[in-house]
Design a protein around this motif. Structure first.
Motif, PDB file in Angstrom:
ATOM      1  N   ASP A 116       0.829  -1.213   0.000  1.00 54.29           N
ATOM      2  CA  ASP A 116       0.000   0.000   0.000  1.00 54.29           C
ATOM      3  C   ASP A 116       0.860   1.259   0.000  1.00 54.29           C
ATOM      4  OD1 ASP A 116      -2.519  -1.508   0.346  1.00 54.29           O
ATOM      5  OD2 ASP A 116      -1.667  -1.968   2.314  1.00 54.29           O
ATOM      6  N   LEU A 117       2.052   1.146   0.576  1.00 53.79           N
ATOM      7  CA  LEU A 117       3.008   2.248   0.606  1.00 53.79           C
ATOM      8  C   LEU A 117       4.383   1.697   0.256  1.00 53.79           C
ATOM      9  CD1 LEU A 117       1.211   2.666   3.625  1.00 53.79           C
ATOM     10  CD2 LEU A 117       1.969   4.950   3.028  1.00 53.79           C
ATOM     11  N   ALA A 118       5.282   2.596  -0.114  1.00 50.98           N
ATOM     12  CA  ALA A 118       6.635   2.160  -0.451  1.00 50.98           C
ATOM     13  C   ALA A 118       7.608   3.317  -0.256  1.00 50.98           C
ATOM     14  CB  ALA A 118       6.701   1.654  -1.892  1.00 50.98           C
ATOM     15  N   VAL A 119       8.846   2.958   0.075  1.00 50.22           N
ATOM     16  CA  VAL A 119       9.926   3.937   0.146  1.00 50.22           C
ATOM     17  C   VAL A 119      10.664   3.862  -1.182  1.00 50.22           C
ATOM     18  CG1 VAL A 119      12.040   4.620   1.315  1.00 50.22           C
ATOM     19  CG2 VAL A 119      10.118   3.715   2.641  1.00 50.22           C
ATOM     20  N   VAL A 120      10.635   4.957  -1.923  1.00 49.62           N
ATOM     21  CA  VAL A 120      11.234   4.980  -3.257  1.00 49.62           C
ATOM     22  C   VAL A 120      12.229   6.134  -3.346  1.00 49.62           C
ATOM     23  CG1 VAL A 120       9.189   3.959  -4.309  1.00 49.62           C
ATOM     24  CG2 VAL A 120       9.404   6.438  -4.198  1.00 49.62           C
ATOM     25  N   ARG A 121      13.028   6.094  -4.393  1.00 48.67           N
ATOM     26  CA  ARG A 121      14.009   7.153  -4.641  1.00 48.67           C
ATOM     27  C   ARG A 121      13.601   7.891  -5.913  1.00 48.67           C
ATOM     28  NH1 ARG A 121      20.617   6.448  -4.622  1.00 48.67           N
ATOM     29  NH2 ARG A 121      21.003   7.740  -6.478  1.00 48.67           N
ATOM     30  N   SER A 122      13.683   9.202  -5.879  1.00 47.20           N
ATOM     31  CA  SER A 122      13.110  10.014  -6.946  1.00 47.20           C
ATOM     32  C   SER A 122      13.716   9.757  -8.310  1.00 47.20           C
ATOM     33  CB  SER A 122      13.255  11.504  -6.588  1.00 47.20           C
ATOM     34  OG  SER A 122      14.620  11.862  -6.455  1.00 47.20           O
ATOM     35  N   ASP A 123      14.976   9.345  -8.384  1.00 47.76           N
ATOM     36  CA  ASP A 123      15.629   9.167  -9.685  1.00 47.76           C
ATOM     37  C   ASP A 123      15.712   7.713 -10.124  1.00 47.76           C
ATOM     38  OD1 ASP A 123      17.466   8.534  -7.644  1.00 47.76           O
ATOM     39  OD2 ASP A 123      19.157   8.872  -8.997  1.00 47.76           O
ATOM     40  N   VAL A 124      15.052   6.811  -9.388  1.00 41.95           N
ATOM     41  CA  VAL A 124      15.161   5.384  -9.711  1.00 41.95           C
ATOM     42  C   VAL A 124      13.772   4.759  -9.800  1.00 41.95           C
ATOM     43  CG1 VAL A 124      16.078   3.150  -9.016  1.00 41.95           C
ATOM     44  CG2 VAL A 124      17.383   5.230  -8.542  1.00 41.95           C
ATOM     45  N   SER A 125      13.336   4.427 -11.003  1.00 38.49           N
ATOM     46  CA  SER A 125      12.095   3.653 -11.209  1.00 38.49           C
ATOM     47  C   SER A 125      10.967   4.125 -10.300  1.00 38.49           C
ATOM     48  CB  SER A 125      12.365   2.161 -10.975  1.00 38.49           C
ATOM     49  OG  SER A 125      13.357   1.684 -11.840  1.00 38.49           O
ATOM     50  N   MET A 126      10.644   5.390 -10.374  1.00 37.05           N
ATOM     51  CA  MET A 126       9.554   5.898  -9.559  1.00 37.05           C
ATOM     52  C   MET A 126       8.263   5.145  -9.852  1.00 37.05           C
ATOM     53  SD  MET A 126       9.895   8.236  -7.227  1.00 37.05           S
ATOM     54  CE  MET A 126       8.342   9.085  -7.177  1.00 37.05           C
ATOM     55  N   SER A 127       7.502   4.889  -8.821  1.00 43.80           N
ATOM     56  CA  SER A 127       6.261   4.144  -8.960  1.00 43.80           C
ATOM     57  C   SER A 127       5.291   4.883  -9.879  1.00 43.80           C
ATOM     58  CB  SER A 127       5.623   3.939  -7.587  1.00 43.80           C
ATOM     59  OG  SER A 127       4.311   3.449  -7.707  1.00 43.80           O
ATOM     60  N   ALA A 128       4.638   4.111 -10.745  1.00 44.25           N
ATOM     61  CA  ALA A 128       3.656   4.698 -11.652  1.00 44.25           C
ATOM     62  C   ALA A 128       2.325   4.965 -10.957  1.00 44.25           C
ATOM     63  CB  ALA A 128       3.432   3.771 -12.846  1.00 44.25           C
ATOM     64  N   THR A 129       2.087   4.289  -9.839  1.00 44.71           N
ATOM     65  CA  THR A 129       0.809   4.434  -9.133  1.00 44.71           C
ATOM     66  C   THR A 129       0.963   5.120  -7.782  1.00 44.71           C
ATOM     67  OG1 THR A 129       1.035   2.254  -8.103  1.00 44.71           O
ATOM     68  CG2 THR A 129      -0.090   2.358 -10.221  1.00 44.71           C
ATOM     69  N   GLY A 130       2.200   5.459  -7.405  1.00 49.63           N
ATOM     70  CA  GLY A 130       2.440   6.034  -6.084  1.00 49.63           C
ATOM     71  C   GLY A 130       2.393   7.551  -6.094  1.00 49.63           C
ATOM     72  N   LEU A 131       1.802   8.119  -5.056  1.00 50.65           N
ATOM     73  CA  LEU A 131       1.748   9.566  -4.858  1.00 50.65           C
ATOM     74  C   LEU A 131       2.428   9.892  -3.531  1.00 50.65           C
ATOM     75  CD1 LEU A 131      -1.943  10.218  -5.976  1.00 50.65           C
ATOM     76  CD2 LEU A 131       0.134  10.528  -7.334  1.00 50.65           C
ATOM     77  N   THR A 132       3.147  11.006  -3.493  1.00 50.48           N
ATOM     78  CA  THR A 132       3.994  11.327  -2.352  1.00 50.48           C
ATOM     79  C   THR A 132       3.184  11.603  -1.085  1.00 50.48           C
ATOM     80  OG1 THR A 132       5.639  12.287  -3.848  1.00 50.48           O
ATOM     81  CG2 THR A 132       5.799  12.876  -1.528  1.00 50.48           C
ATOM     82  N   VAL A 133       3.662  11.033  -0.003  1.00 42.35           N
ATOM     83  CA  VAL A 133       3.100  11.287   1.324  1.00 42.35           C
ATOM     84  C   VAL A 133       4.057  12.163   2.137  1.00 42.35           C
ATOM     85  CG1 VAL A 133       2.410  10.225   3.510  1.00 42.35           C
ATOM     86  CG2 VAL A 133       1.767   9.155   1.335  1.00 42.35           C
ATOM     87  N   ALA A 134       5.336  11.826   2.104  1.00 44.10           N
ATOM     88  CA  ALA A 134       6.336  12.589   2.858  1.00 44.10           C
ATOM     89  C   ALA A 134       7.707  12.347   2.247  1.00 44.10           C
ATOM     90  CB  ALA A 134       6.332  12.187   4.328  1.00 44.10           C
ATOM     91  N   ILE A 135       8.598  13.290   2.476  1.00 41.78           N
ATOM     92  CA  ILE A 135      10.001  13.109   2.100  1.00 41.78           C
ATOM     93  C   ILE A 135      10.732  12.617   3.339  1.00 41.78           C
ATOM     94  CG2 ILE A 135      12.108  14.265   1.367  1.00 41.78           C
ATOM     95  CD1 ILE A 135      10.408  16.165  -0.258  1.00 41.78           C
ATOM     96  N   LEU A 136      11.261  11.405   3.253  1.00 38.92           N
ATOM     97  CA  LEU A 136      11.955  10.840   4.408  1.00 38.92           C
ATOM     98  C   LEU A 136      13.329  11.486   4.599  1.00 38.92           C
ATOM     99  CD1 LEU A 136      11.072   7.040   4.099  1.00 38.92           C
ATOM    100  CD2 LEU A 136       9.910   8.838   5.393  1.00 38.92           C
ATOM    101  N   HIS A 137      14.041  11.711   3.518  1.00 38.94           N
ATOM    102  CA  HIS A 137      15.323  12.419   3.594  1.00 38.94           C
ATOM    103  C   HIS A 137      15.778  12.782   2.193  1.00 38.94           C
ATOM    104  CE1 HIS A 137      17.449   8.636   2.489  1.00 38.94           C
ATOM    105  NE2 HIS A 137      16.539   8.061   3.257  1.00 38.94           N
TER     106      HIS A 137
END
Length: 478
Positions: A116-137
């Motif tokens: 339902d959620l995921a930790v992703v990196r902005s420059d690597v294979s960003m999720s096509a279905t994910g919308l930002t909740v928070a910036i972890l770092h």
């Protein structure tokens, strides 16, 4: 007149009166409506449905969150968050970790519906279905060179050996992308994977000309790298500026322009001596666009509420921040998170107002239907009860035409039985005052008709006797 009795009933003329004919057809539904065999199961069913509904509403929502790789700071951060959320008294939200090998796999798990959620990196294979909740770092890209190196800008990296601290496929790709911005072929730069403990020796042995560090600017890894380069080269390190950072970020929104401020790494003289620009990538917590807005709002609120508690256990917790709420951003915000940041969270009643409205309409219809059913049953009962008036009318007609005393006694018996039944129905509340008055009037008329007919029959019997007496009286001779 013929008087007959059969099956416990009586016949007066052509009218047959039996106990069955005096039973009102409304008695059965009326008894059912008052019977505990109907209301008790209905009440139990309603209680069970209510308990089931409350259990469904009160049941905690379990959110699956994909994060990796194992042993990374992100995994530790999310694990600590799951522990903290489990300690909350309400426990309306729970986290279930799905550990992956890297951020690309985490994004894939979200897109595939396994998370339902995921930790992703902005420059690597960003999720096509994910919308930002928070910036972890945010991880800054810092190129640090020893004072003896000839590297002073990005273009100087051509045909040089660049150490990559904690080399990953993502960081290697980042270096290649940055080099391509300056027209440097990736093959012309030698990439040297390094671990933090081997950085100082690589500088001393002159195995690298510069080192690339991708980490939070104020984090432990970045500070350790600066210190290692300075101590190994026995002088102040050289910080290589990415002067075109803003232009690159403009062309490729997955990157950000970031400023390393003067004195960020401490010491005297301060490190760096002057602020400089570089690129940065963001590690984001994203949620599926299919996840309910109110769930994301609740999760976002808990995340930022627990941030201080997390900071004691995780060095990354202090870097959690609110993302850009601009609607035009290339990495859009989840509507649920936006509602939290804008103070527009929906309350319980706001979320379920449509259901409450539909439920109220349904309940109103159910109550109306039940009321109509009860009214119909009562009307049926009343019609059945007052059908006794028709019997009394027939009894009155039959009594007026009775030929002998036996028929009148049968009529009196029938009226008495109807009176008994009517009294019981009145006791049970199945006859209203108007119905009872009508029955009473009908029975009074029947009794009066019986009394009148009895008088007439007695008169008819007395008249022939008087005539016979006159006929046999002796003649008197004058």
């Amino acid at each position: 007149m013929i008087i007959a009795r059969a099956w416990g009933g009586c016949a007066i003329g052509g009218l047959i009166i039996t106990p069955e004919s005096r039973r009102t057809p409304g008695t059965l539904p009326a008894r059912l409506l008052r019977s505990p065999f109907l209301w008790v199961p209905a009440a139990v069913l309603a209680a069970v449905l209510l308990a089931w509904g409350m259990r469904f509403i009160a049941r905690p929502t379990v959110l699956r969150i994909a994060v990796g790789p194992e042993g990374s700071a992100d995994v530790k951060l999310i694990s600590d968050l799951a522990v903290q959320m489990a300690r909350v008294k309400t426990r309306s939200l729970k986290l279930k970790l799905i550990k992956t090998t890297d951020v690309a796999q985490s994004a894939a798990a979200l897109d595939a519906g396994r998370a339902d959620l995921a930790v992703v990196r902005s420059d690597v294979s960003m999720s096509a279905t994910g919308l930002t909740v928070a910036i972890l770092h945010r991880n800054a890209v810092a190129f640090i060179a020893p004072r003896t190196s000839s590297v002073r800008n990005i273009a100087d990296l051509d045909k040089k050996r660049v150490g990559i601290l904690r080399a990953t496929l993502e960081n290697e790709h980042l270096l290649e992308q940055l080099l391509s911005e300056y027209g440097i072929a990736a093959q012309s730069v030698t990439q040297v994977p390094l671990e933090p403990e081997g950085l100082a020796s690589a500088i001393r042995d002159r195995r690298i000309d510069a080192v690339m560090v991708v980490a939070p600017p104020s984090g432990t890894l970045m500070n350790a790298a600066v210190e290692a380069v300075a101590s190994a080269s026995k002088g102040e390190p050289v910080f290589v500026e990415v002067k075109e950072a803003e232009a690159i970020a403009e062309r490729k929104p997955v990157y950000e322009s970031h400023e390393i401020v003067n004195g960020l790494f401490g010491r005297n003289p301060p490190r760096p001596k002057a602020s400089f620009k570089t690129l940065a990538v963001s590690y984001r917590l994203v949620a599926s666009r299919d996840l309910e807005d109110y769930v994301v709002s609740d999760f976002t609120r808990r995340l930022f509420t627990l941030r201080m508690a997390l900071s004691f256990d995780s060095s990354f917790a202090d870097h959690i921040e609110k993302p850009d709420t601009d609607n035009d951003t290339a990495l859009p915000l989840h509507p649920g998170a936006a509602a939290y940041f804008d103070g527009n969270e929906k309350s319980f009643f706001d979320r379920y107002d449509d259901w409450f409205y539909l439920g109220a309409m349904g309940l109103s219809g159910l109550v109306s239907g039940l009321a109509a059913l009860i009214a119909s049953a009562r009307a049926w009962t009343r019609r059945g009860t007052l059908s006794a008036i028709d019997e009394l009318i027939h009894i009155r007609v039959a009594a007026r035409n009775a030929k002998d005393e036996a028929a009148l006694e049968a009529a009196e018996t029938a009226v008495a039985e109807i009176s008994t039944v009517a009294l019981r129905q009145a006791r049970d509340g199945r006859i209203d005052d108007a119905g009872l008055s009508a029955l009473s009037l009908a029975m009074d008329e029947c009794r009066q008709a019986i009394a009148d007919r009895r008088v007439r029959l007695a008169a008819q019997v007395a008249s022939p006797l008087a005539t016979d007496a006159a006929a046999v009286a002796p003649f008197t001779l004058s």
